[in-house]
Design a protein around this motif. Structure first.
Motif, mmCIF file in Angstrom:
data_model
loop_
_atom_site.group_PDB
_atom_site.id
_atom_site.type_symbol
_atom_site.label_atom_id
_atom_site.label_comp_id
_atom_site.label_asym_id
_atom_site.label_seq_id
_atom_site.Cartn_x
_atom_site.Cartn_y
_atom_site.Cartn_z
ATOM 1 N N ASP A 198 7.487 13.932 1.512
ATOM 2 C CA ASP A 198 6.751 14.617 2.641
ATOM 3 C C ASP A 198 5.682 15.576 2.374
ATOM 4 O O ASP A 198 4.880 15.628 3.129
ATOM 5 N N ASP A 199 5.907 16.445 1.237
ATOM 6 C CA ASP A 199 5.147 17.084 0.671
ATOM 7 C C ASP A 199 3.828 16.610 0.266
ATOM 8 O O ASP A 199 2.588 17.055 0.557
ATOM 9 N N VAL A 200 4.007 15.507 -0.482
ATOM 10 C CA VAL A 200 2.774 14.553 -0.951
ATOM 11 C C VAL A 200 2.102 14.193 0.502
ATOM 12 O O VAL A 200 0.774 14.461 0.248
ATOM 13 N N LYS A 201 2.556 13.856 1.237
ATOM 14 C CA LYS A 201 1.958 13.270 2.639
ATOM 15 C C LYS A 201 1.254 14.420 3.389
ATOM 16 O O LYS A 201 -0.088 14.374 3.671
ATOM 17 N N ARG A 202 1.812 15.526 3.585
ATOM 18 C CA ARG A 202 1.274 16.769 4.199
ATOM 19 C C ARG A 202 0.287 17.385 3.349
ATOM 20 O O ARG A 202 -0.569 17.849 4.094
ATOM 21 N N SER A 203 0.154 17.507 2.073
ATOM 22 C CA SER A 203 -0.844 17.916 1.363
ATOM 23 C C SER A 203 -2.039 17.172 1.002
ATOM 24 O O SER A 203 -2.973 17.794 0.752
ATOM 25 N N GLY A 204 -1.658 15.824 0.842
ATOM 26 C CA GLY A 204 -2.652 14.881 0.677
ATOM 27 C C GLY A 204 -2.857 14.952 -1.052
ATOM 28 O O GLY A 204 -3.827 14.562 -1.537
ATOM 29 N N ARG A 205 -1.973 15.903 -1.761
ATOM 30 C CA ARG A 205 -2.310 15.850 -3.214
ATOM 31 C C ARG A 205 -1.658 14.964 -3.993
ATOM 32 O O ARG A 205 -0.702 14.532 -3.564
ATOM 33 N N PRO A 206 -1.880 14.658 -5.354
ATOM 34 C CA PRO A 206 -1.140 13.721 -6.146
ATOM 35 C C PRO A 206 0.358 14.223 -6.367
ATOM 36 O O PRO A 206 0.677 15.509 -6.382
ATOM 37 N N LEU A 207 1.071 13.221 -6.435
ATOM 38 C CA LEU A 207 2.487 13.608 -6.819
ATOM 39 C C LEU A 207 2.973 14.520 -7.902
ATOM 40 O O LEU A 207 3.580 15.485 -7.776
ATOM 41 N N GLU A 208 2.068 14.356 -8.971
ATOM 42 C CA GLU A 208 2.185 15.145 -10.136
ATOM 43 C C GLU A 208 2.051 16.471 -9.732
ATOM 44 O O GLU A 208 2.780 17.535 -10.242
ATOM 45 N N ASP A 209 0.969 16.952 -9.064
ATOM 46 C CA ASP A 209 0.708 18.271 -8.768
ATOM 47 C C ASP A 209 1.698 18.859 -7.823
ATOM 48 O O ASP A 209 2.181 20.112 -8.058
ATOM 49 N N VAL A 210 2.294 18.153 -6.695
ATOM 50 C CA VAL A 210 3.341 18.576 -6.112
ATOM 51 C C VAL A 210 4.545 18.883 -6.716
ATOM 52 O O VAL A 210 5.232 19.873 -6.429
#
Length: 264
Positions: A198-210
């Protein structure tokens, strides 16, 4: 250092994905005959084919059984009567407040995370002892030392894994069989990816960064300040399963990125 596991048979429970699959891959690459295990037959077969594509010439087999049950452990032992290396990796996790966690959930976590290792170790250790060589690994967690407030039930089971591995190591004293616990920290497995989706989708950032943000926020003592890869965890497991690790037993071996804030 060249690790050669030729002639050894390894069983990795819960190995259709994540850390378990990475361990199976590392053991296969070192020459072991590897038995993969999962609850679902189709997923287990798919994992075998994926690993066969990753490691040319690997000697592989898949056995589908639910090791979170006594019947599932019995079925697995019937299909694979003896192993040289047992990796008790099958496990479940998930945040839930202590006051909202019913007995049934405590029992489910204990059955999968602890009793699976109890049952399989009880089945396989006697033959290892007779042979004079064997390796048993329990995939615990840094959460077994740093009990996470958001999933106390999970942390308790991982503490139990550390205690179980230490007790079994002493029980196998002088036999040539080692028993150790591996303590990963936050790791970029499929389960963690799902937890952070959900955080990845919401932010649009790579999984590694999240995941790195999660580590900094919730495991602030991490020295590497990021999640580990499944391969980094598997590398330690392959070494501990090797002949080179013959003097390492009864240990809680951390691959947690320094999350546990102690030198002992």
């Amino acid at each position: 250092m060249k690790i050669d596991l030729s002639g050894k048979t390894a069983l990795v429970t819960g190995s259709t994905a994540g850390i378990g699959f990475a361990i199976a891959k590392g053991l296969a690459a070192a020459g072991a005959r590897v038995v993969l295990n999962g609850r679902d037959g189709a997923r287990t077969d798919a994992a075998v084919e994926r690993l066969r594509a990753d490691v040319a010439g690997a000697d592989l087999r898949g056995v589908a059984s639910d090791v979170g049950t006594a019947a599932g452990c019995d079925a697995l032992v019937a299909a694979v009567p003896a192993v040289d290396i047992l990796v008790n990796n099958a496990g479940i996790f998930g945040p839930q407040d202590f006051f909202e966690t019913p007995d049934a959930e405590w029992e489910r976590f204990y059955a999968v995370n602890v009793l699976s290792g109890v049952r399989l170790s009880r089945a396989y250790l006697p033959a290892m002892r007779e042979k004079g060589w064997g390796r048993v690994l329990f995939l615990s967690s840094e959460s077994g030392l740093n009990i996470p407030v958001e999933m106390i039930h999970y942390g308790v089971t991982k503490t139990a894994d550390i205690a179980l591995s230490r007790g079994l190591a002493k029980r196998m004293a002088g036999t040539g069989v080692t028993v150790n616990a591996i303590l990963p920290g936050p790791t970029l497995s499929e389960g963690v990816a799902e937890m952070l989706s959900d955080d990845v989708k919401r932010s649009g950032r790579p999984l590694e960064d999240v995941a790195a943000d999660f580590v900094k926020a919730h495991r602030s003592t991490s020295i590497i300040q990021r999640a580990a890869t499944v391969e980094e965890v598997a590398n330690l497991c392959v070494y501990v399963a090797s002949p080179q690790a013959s003097a390492t037993t009864g240990a809680a071996l951390r691959v947690d990125g320094g999350v546990v804030d102690t030198i002992a």
